[in-house]
Design an enzyme around this catalytic site. Structure first.
Site, mmCIF file in Angstrom:
data_model
loop_
_atom_site.group_PDB
_atom_site.id
_atom_site.type_symbol
_atom_site.label_atom_id
_atom_site.label_comp_id
_atom_site.label_asym_id
_atom_site.label_seq_id
_atom_site.Cartn_x
_atom_site.Cartn_y
_atom_site.Cartn_z
ATOM 1 N N CYS A 82 0.834 -1.214 0.000
ATOM 2 C CA CYS A 82 0.000 0.000 0.000
ATOM 3 C C CYS A 82 0.871 1.266 0.000
ATOM 4 O O CYS A 82 1.530 1.546 -0.978
ATOM 5 C CB CYS A 82 -0.986 -0.042 1.165
ATOM 6 S SG CYS A 82 -2.309 1.151 0.981
ATOM 7 N N TYR A 83 0.904 2.011 1.101
ATOM 8 C CA TYR A 83 1.758 3.204 1.131
ATOM 9 C C TYR A 83 3.205 2.813 0.831
ATOM 10 O O TYR A 83 3.922 3.525 0.120
ATOM 11 C CB TYR A 83 1.672 3.869 2.509
ATOM 12 C CG TYR A 83 2.486 5.140 2.616
ATOM 13 C CD1 TYR A 83 2.012 6.332 2.101
ATOM 14 C CD2 TYR A 83 3.741 5.131 3.224
ATOM 15 C CE1 TYR A 83 2.766 7.501 2.181
ATOM 16 C CE2 TYR A 83 4.499 6.289 3.325
ATOM 17 C CZ TYR A 83 4.007 7.475 2.796
ATOM 18 O OH TYR A 83 4.756 8.624 2.879
ATOM 19 N N GLU A 171 -1.868 -9.059 4.201
ATOM 20 C CA GLU A 171 -1.892 -9.450 5.618
ATOM 21 C C GLU A 171 -3.306 -9.553 6.180
ATOM 22 O O GLU A 171 -3.523 -10.134 7.242
ATOM 23 C CB GLU A 171 -1.060 -8.457 6.458
ATOM 24 C CG GLU A 171 -1.651 -7.059 6.636
ATOM 25 C CD GLU A 171 -1.378 -6.104 5.470
ATOM 26 O OE1 GLU A 171 -1.085 -6.583 4.355
ATOM 27 O OE2 GLU A 171 -1.479 -4.889 5.672
#
Ligand code: XMP
Length: 524
Positions: A82-83, A171
């Site tokens: 993501c980020y 996750e």
């Protein structure tokens, strides 16, 4: 230390601990560090792999959490999530934008055949997305290996440099085969052997404790909770009679709990240690008489605990080590590890005793997540009811009795709570037997509380004027937010009927529907 490890660099994402737990599920030891960690420290640790977490910022903005480009040139495989994915792309010459629409929740994703992280997995799956920004152009040298309808660059790879990104969250359990992707990263790409196992943890830690403690004396405040019980068992195995456990029964424990703890750790139990049970019930009830304000109650219970512990410690005399059941989330949450430095101070009930004579603190469970602590407990032969105990607050039933605490009220709430847990457990077990899995409503924490309200009822032909009790059950991941569990009405009704019939002094039963926020899990 030569322990094989992967490090998670935390950019403030909400799933940072989850990433580390998934890695550990692949039998690879993993630690979380803030993005402020010095690159020299990373080099020194020489991790086998690095994972960059999600986070709430925009990677292309000057003041956003970042990391120097050199991280990607160490020759260590890196996975950006993501980020972390956006940051890697931004740093290496790709382009990240803030589009008109974000992408949240379960999303269908398509994988390319050559995606190394997705090897041998179906080429279409559901993944968990939670992002606003997205990658518009992959960095030079990277190929795009997954896309969704709204996210054309959902995963990239530069196999030669061992750099990988995923826009979604492997996750999170909603992502199908997410753990397998993490396995592919840590075991296949990073080449970790997978030597992090709880049986070897027990063996190694026992050796370490023996070396450290020598013939010294160790003191442990045993609460009967999971962490301190597992620690007691571990220390007992390692150093036996050099350990003294002080168990303060403050009279605010669950029904039978004091005796259960004593039967495991006391004389005639499984361990050859010094076990001191302090029956402080009366002392507590006297102290708490007339106290109604929640914070005063909490403080008083915590302080009294420390005082009693100190008195007992004085009787024992100087010890070399004070053992504490600190576990890894405590370390991360206190800001020593990751970035999300939130700790609820009230959870450190009372803090450290001041007048206990010891040289050093030992914390053998400091590296473990809760599920790992439980596995260690089972390895050590602790009974399941101890190992799988639900969380129980330090001030115990003291904060589940609204208003003044009395022996009578403790008795009532203990009995009600016992029946309620029994019915929930039975219903959950029946469901599991029939369906082969836990029911979705299975709460992470469930208990009864005594409201300070009395109301009129009728039982037989008699008018009653008795207490109302509240049943609480929550589903939560981290206890920071929680939802009331959707326990089947029939289960609640059965519990209600048993409570009214079996517990004197109760004529009304409520079920608490409040989520957190705005409520809290506990009542005080
Ligand atoms: P709250 O009430 O803060 O509870 O929503 C969140 C979780 O923390 C537990 N809790 C405590 N644990 N000492 C503890 O050790 C405390 O004073 C305490 N207060 C709440 C609560 O049981 C729930 O699991």
């Amino acid at each position: 230390m030569t322990r094989e490890r992967v490090i998670v660099i935390d950019f403030g994402g909400q799933y940072n601990q989850l990433v580390a737990r998934r890695v550990r599920e692949c039998n690879v030891y993993c630690e979380i560090y803030s993005y402020k960690i010095d690159i020299e420290k990373i080099k020194e640790m020489n991790p086998k792999g690095i994972i960059l977490t999600g986070g709430p910022n925009s990677a292309y903005q000057e003041d956003s959490p970042s990391y120097q480009k050199e991280l990607f040139e160490l020759g260590i495989p890196v996975l950006g999530i993501c980020y972390g994915a956006q940051l890697m792309m931004h740093k290496l010459g790709g382009k990240v934008i803030t589009p008109e629409v974000g992408e949240y929740g379960k999303t269908e994703i398509h994988f390319e055949q050559n995606g190394v992280l997705f090897k041998d997995l179906p080429d279409t799956a559901i993944c968990w997305m939670s992002h606003f920004d997205r990658i518009l152009e992959a960095a030079p040298g990277f190929e795009v290996v997954a896309h969704t309808a709204d996210c054309p660059i959902a995963a990239t790879q530069n196999v030669e440099k061992n750099l990988y990104t995923v826009q979604f969250h492997p996750e999170v359990l909603h992502t199908q085969n997410g753990t397998q992707m993490i396995y592919n990263f840590v075991r296949k790409i990073c080449g970790c052997e997978g030597s992090w196992r709880m049986d070897s943890f027990v063996e190694n830690t026992i050796e370490e404790i023996r070396t450290k403690v020598g013939d010294g004396k160790v003191l442990l405040a045993l609460s009967g909770g999971v962490d301190s019980s597992v620690l007691a068992a571990l220390l007992a195995k390692a150093i036996g009679p050099q350990l003294t456990c002080v168990f303060v029964d403050h009279g605010l424990l669950r029904k039978n709990e004091g005796d259960e703890v004593e039967s495991v750790f006391g004389k005639g139990g499984a361990f050859d240690i010094n076990f001191v049970r302090v029956n402080a019930q009366k002392r507590y009830y006297e102290k708490l008489a007339g106290v109604t304000e929640p914070e005063s109650k909490r403080k008083m219970i915590g302080e009294e605990f420390i005082r009693i512990f100190e008195e007992e410690a004085k009787k024992i005399g100087a010890v070399d080590f004070l053992a504490q059941g600190t576990i890894y989330p405590d370390v991360v949450e206190s800001g020593l590890g990751g970035e999300s430095a939130v700790i609820k101070s009230h959870h450190n009930v009372g803090g450290l005793p001041e007048h206990v004579d010891f040289k050093e603190i030992i914390e053998p469970l400091r590296d473990l997540f809760k599920d790992e602590v439980r596995k260690v407990g089972l390895e050590l032969g602790l009974p399941e009811y101890l190992v799988f105990r639900q969380p129980f607050p330090g001030p115990g039933l003291g904060i589940r009795i609204i208003g003044e605490v009395t022996a009578e009220k403790v008795g009532i709430v203990q009995d009600v709570d016992f029946i309620y847990r029994d019915e929930v457990d039975k219903a959950a077990a029946d469901y599991k037997k029939e369906h082969g899995c836990d029911p979705a409503w299975k709460p992470n924490q469930y208990f009864a509380a005594l409201t300070n309200m009395r109301s009129v009822g009728v039982m037989g032909d008699e008018r009653t004027y008795d207490y109302a009790v509240a049943l609480r059950a929550v589903n939560t991941v981290d206890f920071m937010t929680a939802e009331a569990s959707e326990i089947p009405f029939a289960v609640l009704q059965k519990a209600m009927s048993r409570i009214i019939n079996e517990v004197k002094g109760v004529n009304r039963v409520f079920y608490d529907l409040t989520s957190k926020p705005p409520g809290t899990v506990e009542f005080e």
